[in-house]
Design a protein around this motif. Structure first.
Motif, PDB file in Angstrom:
ATOM      1  N   UNK A 134       0.842  -1.210   0.000  1.00 23.70           N
ATOM      2  CA  UNK A 134       0.000   0.000   0.000  1.00 23.70           C
ATOM      3  C   UNK A 134       0.873   1.254   0.000  1.00 23.70           C
ATOM      4  N   UNK A 162       2.335   1.916  -3.481  1.00 26.27           N
ATOM      5  CA  UNK A 162       1.361   2.531  -4.384  1.00 26.27           C
ATOM      6  C   UNK A 162       1.141   4.002  -4.037  1.00 26.27           C
ATOM      7  N   UNK A 186      -3.282   0.255  -8.878  1.00 26.51           N
ATOM      8  CA  UNK A 186      -4.287  -0.345  -8.012  1.00 26.51           C
ATOM      9  C   UNK A 186      -3.776  -1.730  -7.603  1.00 26.51           C
ATOM     10  N   UNK A 187      -4.552  -2.397  -6.762  1.00 23.63           N
ATOM     11  CA  UNK A 187      -4.120  -3.687  -6.237  1.00 23.63           C
ATOM     12  C   UNK A 187      -3.849  -4.669  -7.370  1.00 23.63           C
ATOM     13  N   UNK A 230       0.395  -5.905  -7.405  1.00 24.16           N
ATOM     14  CA  UNK A 230       0.923  -7.142  -6.804  1.00 24.16           C
ATOM     15  C   UNK A 230       1.446  -8.156  -7.811  1.00 24.16           C
ATOM     16  N   UNK A 286       2.526  -7.141   8.364  1.00 21.38           N
ATOM     17  CA  UNK A 286       2.618  -6.532   7.042  1.00 21.38           C
ATOM     18  C   UNK A 286       3.745  -7.188   6.273  1.00 21.38           C
ATOM     19  N   UNK A 334      -4.668  -6.894   3.604  1.00 20.40           N
ATOM     20  CA  UNK A 334      -4.066  -5.757   4.322  1.00 20.40           C
ATOM     21  C   UNK A 334      -4.121  -4.503   3.468  1.00 20.40           C
ATOM     22  N   UNK A 335      -3.831  -4.668   2.165  1.00 26.04           N
ATOM     23  CA  UNK A 335      -3.861  -3.518   1.248  1.00 26.04           C
ATOM     24  C   UNK A 335      -5.263  -2.918   1.208  1.00 26.04           C
ATOM     25  N   UNK A 339      -6.096  -0.973   4.365  1.00 22.68           N
ATOM     26  CA  UNK A 339      -5.465   0.356   4.373  1.00 22.68           C
ATOM     27  C   UNK A 339      -6.265   1.326   3.514  1.00 22.68           C
ATOM     28  N   UNK A 353     -10.892  -2.039  -6.424  1.00 24.46           N
ATOM     29  CA  UNK A 353      -9.492  -2.274  -6.810  1.00 24.46           C
ATOM     30  C   UNK A 353      -9.339  -3.581  -7.576  1.00 24.46           C
TER      31      UNK A 353
END
Lengths: 110, 224
Positions: free
Chosen positions: A27, A30, A44-45, A49, A74, B31-32, B35, B57
């Motif tokens: 996060x 980004x 974005x996610x 990733x 984390x 987790x992302x 957040x 997302x």
């Protein structure tokens, strides 16, 4: 709006550059890229990733699970020596690219 | 706090990765999203809308699952196949073929099986007897590279695949186009298949099987 193909190619450079400064989790990576490019490059996610995992497979970054101060687990990434070695010529290639664009079309990078 | 991990599992489905790896991926992505959710709440957005925005997302869960699978496993699979099958197979095939050429140059004559076939069948006995060594080397190499049972056996008998793949399409084509003695050519074709594919495969297997299994038994004994 920057074409998606250019964004894809610059993704590696962006991620390696922010990780060269400090260890970050996904996060934060980004957010840092979005802030430092004034929103032009946004991950974005779904775009972040797969790229992170590919770069980890290639040995350029290394992710490890850590317990943050808040007690949350984390996964933080750091740049490896191989990643640092890959970053330097990548920066030069992009610099050369922008110099060529500048000669052609008067386009300069920030 | 919404259960983003469950939401991710519902959207992405099973990741076809080792269970621990898949769990870690889901935990990291969750987790992302947490957040992101918290940042939307901090910006004054209500909880339900913040959750929806976070989940946006992932526009295509199946596509994301494929990309993650490819990123985590794709390159490794290709590299493993090369290390465990192609490399040992091609090298041992090359060495076995070189040895055959050396036997020829040294003047070793093959045993000729006299048949009525148009194509005389040649048995290079010293070469056939040397093949278990190449089978052992190929299978052992694959094992050292982390190959499973199937990969070890394929690497061990790879040489016979080369001989099956290269001359037989040509001989099969000659069988079709040769108008002279089709019946005898068919018989010759089968003798050649026996001589250049079946017997070498069996000889290679004699060497490949010990390299495939013997060490595994020893490991099981130590663990027991």
């Amino acid at each position: 709006m920057i074409a998606s193909v250019m964004k894809r190619g610059s993704g590696e450079l962006a991620i390696l550059t922010v990780l060269a400064e400090e260890r970050l989790h996904g996060y934060e990576i980004a957010k840092r890229i979005e802030q430092q490019t004034a929103g032009v490059l946004r991950f974005n996610l779904a775009s972040l990733y797969p790229l992170l995992y590919t770069m980890e497979k290639r040995g350029w970054v290394k992710g490890t699970w850590e317990i943050a101060a808040s007690g949350r687990r984390r996964r933080c990434y750091r740049l490896t020596p191989a990643g640092r070695k890959h970053l330097a010529p990548l920066r030069q290639e992009w610099a050369k690219f922008f110099r060529a664009l500048h000669r052609l079309a008067g386009v300069a990078h920030a | 706090m919404p259960d983003f991990e469950q939401a991710l599992k519902a959207r992405l489905g099973p990741l076809e990765l080792a269970p621990q790896v898949a769990d870690e991926v889901f935990a990291e992505l969750a987790e992302h999203l947490e957040d992101l959710y918290k940042s939307h709440l901090a910006a004054g957005i209500v909880s339900e809308e913040a959750e929806l925005r976070a989940l946006r997302e992932i526009p295509d869960g199946a596509e994301l699952a494929r990309k993650i699978h490819r990123a985590k496993r794709g390159e490794e699979t290709m590299n493993n196949r090369t290390k465990q099958i192609w490399m040992p197979g091609l090298v041992t095939s090359g060495l076995a073929t070189c040895l055959l050429a050396i036997f020829e140059n040294l003047g070793m004559k093959p045993a000729v099986l006299s048949t009525r076939a148009a194509i005389p069948t040649l048995f290079y006995l010293p070469w056939l007897l040397s093949l278990p060594v190449f089978g052992f080397v190929g299978a052992y190499w694959s094992r050292r590279a982390g190959g499973g049972t199937g990969a070890r056996i394929i690497a061990g008998v790879f040489t016979s695949f080369i001989y099956l793949a290269l001359p037989f399409p040509l001989w099969s084509l000659a069988l079709v186009v040769d108008p002279r003695t089709p019946r005898m050519a068919v018989l010759g074709w089968f003798w050649c298949l026996l001589n250049w594919a079946v017997l070498p495969c069996l000889a290679l297997l004699v060497g490949a099987l010990p390299a495939t299994f013997i060490g595994s038994e020893r490991k099981q004994q130590i663990l027991a």
